[in-house]
Design an enzyme around this catalytic site. Structure first.
Site, PDB file in Angstrom:
ATOM      1  N   GLY A  85      -1.129   1.913   0.767  1.00  0.00           N
ATOM      2  CA  GLY A  85      -0.551   1.589  -0.339  1.00  0.00           C
ATOM      3  C   GLY A  85      -0.217   2.637  -1.376  1.00  0.00           C
ATOM      4  NE  ARG A  86      -5.426   4.224  -3.668  1.00  0.00           N
ATOM      5  CZ  ARG A  86      -6.544   5.100  -4.456  1.00  0.00           C
ATOM      6  NH1 ARG A  86      -6.124   6.033  -5.184  1.00  0.00           N
ATOM      7  NH2 ARG A  86      -7.780   4.857  -3.809  1.00  0.00           N
ATOM      8  CE  LYS A 105      -7.914   7.382  -0.984  1.00  0.00           C
ATOM      9  NZ  LYS A 105      -9.234   7.401  -0.651  1.00  0.00           N
ATOM     10  CG  ASP A 117      -0.058   3.501  -9.887  1.00  0.00           C
ATOM     11  OD1 ASP A 117      -0.553   3.592  -8.807  1.00  0.00           O
ATOM     12  OD2 ASP A 117      -0.478   3.850 -11.217  1.00  0.00           O
ATOM     13  NE  ARG A 169      -8.136   9.804   3.753  1.00  0.00           N
ATOM     14  CZ  ARG A 169      -8.414   8.551   3.370  1.00  0.00           C
ATOM     15  NH1 ARG A 169      -9.130   8.270   2.494  1.00  0.00           N
ATOM     16  NH2 ARG A 169      -7.257   7.634   3.644  1.00  0.00           N
ATOM     17  NE  ARG A 176      -6.736   3.044   7.341  1.00  0.00           N
ATOM     18  CZ  ARG A 176      -7.583   3.618   6.092  1.00  0.00           C
ATOM     19  NH1 ARG A 176      -8.486   3.157   5.702  1.00  0.00           N
ATOM     20  NH2 ARG A 176      -6.499   4.473   5.722  1.00  0.00           N
ATOM     21  CG  ASP A 241      -9.528  -2.136   4.327  1.00  0.00           C
ATOM     22  OD1 ASP A 241     -10.485  -3.171   4.401  1.00  0.00           O
ATOM     23  OD2 ASP A 241      -9.090  -1.457   3.330  1.00  0.00           O
TER      24      ASP A 241
END
Length: 458
Positions: A85-86, A105, A117, A169, A176, A241
Site C-alpha cells: 500500500g505504500r 517504502k 496516502d 529497503r 511473505r 504478511d
C-alpha cells in the site's frame, strides 16, 4: 548503478500491479549505506548522485517497478487483500551469486493503499533504518536499509502534519506467508504452484516439494525467533504478511527492545491483548507457519493425506525452536544448562532487571551489581560451572537500539537535526565493544525518558 534481473516481475500479472513510484517535491538526503552499497557491488559515487532514484523521482535503468499483492492474518483476523500500500519494488539487483530486492517504502499510493496516502512519515523511516541496521550488526537475518531521504512534503498523522520520508529497503525477497495466502484464498492453485517454484528456487533450492519448502521455512523461523528473544527484541506485529519466507526479519513498525525484563512485555500500541508479547513469539511463528501450510495444501495432492503430512511437519517446530533457544540461552550464560538459564530469567522478571545490562555484566564482570539475594545464590552456583566468558561476550551485546534513543533521533529529525540519528547509527554499527563513545547509549532510560508504546508507521 543497479544490475536488475526481475524474475518476480516475470510472474503473471495477477501477482501485483506494475507502476512507478510517485515523485516528491523536494527530496533531500538523510543517509545512504556505504557498507551495504559495497556489499552489493554498487559504485558509491553513483549511489550518492542518485538521490532522485531513492526519492522515486526517477526510475533507474533496468527496473520494472511494481506493487506486490498479498493478503494476511492481522492480529489473527483475516484480511483477504493487503499488498504494497505504500511501497514499490523497483527490481532485483544481482551481484555475484546474490540477489537483492530493492524497494522504496513510502513511495506513494498504489491500488492496495486501502484509503491511505501511500506515504511514510520521516519517523518510521528513521526507526527502520536504525533498527534494521542494528539487527544486521547483531547478526540477525534482516532486511536492510540502503538509503533514507526526506521528501520536502508533509504527511498527516495522529500527531499532525509531519515531515515525510522514503526508505530504500533491501531484502532477499519480499515474499511473505501472506503472498501464498492470497492465491490460496482465491482458489488459484496455479499461482500457488508458480510462487512455490519461484520461492523455492530463490530461497530454499534443496527443498523437495511443498513439504520440504514448509520445513525449510520452519527451520529458519525457529532460529530467527530464538535470536530475537536472545536480544530482548519484540517484533510487535507478527502478522502473516510480515513473515518473510526467506527467514529475514521484515517490517520494523511497532518493534522494540526490552529494558526491564518480563516475558509478557508488549510495546506495540495496537497489540491490546498481548498477542505478540516477547514470550508469545514462538507460538505466533508456529501459528503463522500453519497458515503457510494451509495455503500450500492446493499443491500438495490428496487433501486428507496433505493435511496429515503438513500437521506432522508442523509438529516438529517445537523441537526446532527448543534446540535453537537452548543454543541461544546457553551462549548467553556460557553454560549449556536450560534449567539454569530459565531460573535466571525468572529472577530477572521478579526484579525487573535490565535484559541487556544483566547478561552483559555476567559476560564481562561475572557479577551483577546490587544483585538481589536470590540472584546471589544463582551466581554462586553458576560460577561453579566455569562459564565460557568468551562465548558470552559474543552473545551479549553492549549496545542495543534502546527505545528512548531511537525516539530521540526521530524527534530531532523532525526538528531538522539529523546529528542524533548519525551518532546513534555509528554506535549501533559495533554493538559488541564497550567504548567511550557508546557509553551514554548503554544506559537504560530514566523514568522520564521511557518509551512504553511504539507505533505502526502508517
Amino acid at each position: 548503478m543497479f544490475r536488475f534481473d526481475n524474475s518476480y516481475a516475470r510472474l503473471p500479472e495477477r501477482f501485483g500491479t506494475k507502476m512507478a513510484p510517485a515523485p516528491v517535491a523536494d527530496p533531500g538526503w538523510v543517509a545512504w549505506n556505504g557498507a551495504l552499497a559495497a556489499e552489493m557491488g554498487l559504485d558509491p559515487a553513483e549511489v550518492e548522485a542518485s538521490l532522485d532514484v531513492f526519492a522515486g523521482n526517477r526510475v533507474p535503468e533496468g527496473a520494472e517497478p511494481m506493487a506486490q499483492l498479498y493478503a494476511g492474518h492481522q492480529f489473527g483476523g483475516w484480511s483477504p487483500q493487503l499488498g504494497d500500500g505504500r511501497a514499490i519494488l523497483l527490481g532485483e539487483h544481482v551481484h555475484g551469486d546474490r540477489r537483492w530486492d530493492v524497494a522504496l517504502k513510502g513511495s506513494g499510493p498504489t491500488p492496495y493503499s486501502r484509503m491511505g496516502d501511500g506515504r511514510s512519515a520521516l519517523g518510521p523511516v528513521i526507526r527502520e533504518y536504525l533498527v534494521s541496521e542494528a539487527m544486521h550488526a547483531l547478526g540477525v537475518p534482516t532486511t536492510r536499509a540502503l538509503a533514507a531521504v526526506t521528501t520536502g512534503e508533509t504527511v498527516l498523522r495522529q500527531e499532525g502534519d509531519v515531515a515525510g520520508g522514503i526508505l530504500t529497503r533491501v531484502a532477499a525477497s519480499h515474499i511473505r506467508v501472506g503472498t501464498f495466502q492470497v492465491f490460496a484464498a482465491r482458489d488459484d492453485a496455479e499461482a500457488v504452484r508458480l510462487l512455490l517454484d519461484h520461492a523455492t528456487a530463490r530461497h530454499h533450492p534443496t527443498a523437495g516439494g511443498p513439504l520440504g519448502f514448509l520445513r525449510a521455512v520452519m527451520e529458519r523461523q525457529a532460529e530467527l525467533v530464538a535470536q530475537w528473544m536472545g536480544l530482548g527484541f519484540i517484533h510487535g506485529v507478527m502478522n502473516t504478511d510480515n513473515m518473510a519466507v526467506s527467514g529475514e526479519t521484515i517490517d520494523y513498525g511497532p518493534c522494540a527492545f526490552m529494558e526491564a525484563y518480563h516475558p509478557d512485555t508488549v510495546f506495540s500500541s495496537i497489540d491490546q491483548f498481548g498477542r505478540y508479547a516477547w514470550s508469545k513469539q514462538p507460538d505466533i511463528a508456529l501459528w503463522n507457519l500453519a497458515q503457510l501450510a494451509t495455503a500450500l495444501l492446493p499443491v500438495m495432492g490428496e487433501r486428507e493425506a496433505a493435511v496429515r503430512e503438513a500437521t506432522e511437519t508442523l509438529e516438529g517446530f517445537a523441537d526446532l525452536f527448543d534446540a535453537a533457544w537452548r543454543r541461544v540461552l546457553g551462549a548467553k550464560i556460557g553454560v549449556n544448562d536450560p534449567a539454569l538459564g530459565s531460573e535466571l530469567l525468572a529472577i530477572m522478571a521478579e526484579h525487573r532487571l535490565d535484559f541487556t545490562l544483566t547478561f552483559r555484566a555476567l559476560a564481562v564482570d561475572g557479577d551483577v551489581v546490587d544483585a538481589p539475594p536470590r540472584l546471589e545464590d544463582w551466581l554462586a552456583r553458576w560460577r561453579g560451572l566455569a562459564p565460557d566468558s568468551e562465548a558470552m561476550r559474543r552473545a551479549n551485546p553492549a549496545v542495543i537500539p534502546r527505545n528512548h534513543r531511537v525516539e530521540e533521533a526521530i524527534q530531532a529529525a523532525y526538528a531538522g537535526d539529523l546529528a542524533p540519528f548519525h551518532r546513534l547509527h555509528e554506535v549501533l554499527r559495533d554493538p559488541w565493544t564497550e567504548t567511550a563513545a557508546n557509553r551514554p547509549f548503554r544506559d537504560p532510560a530514566r523514568p522520564e525518558e521511557r518509551v512504553e508504546r511504539t507505533f505502526c508507521g502508517t
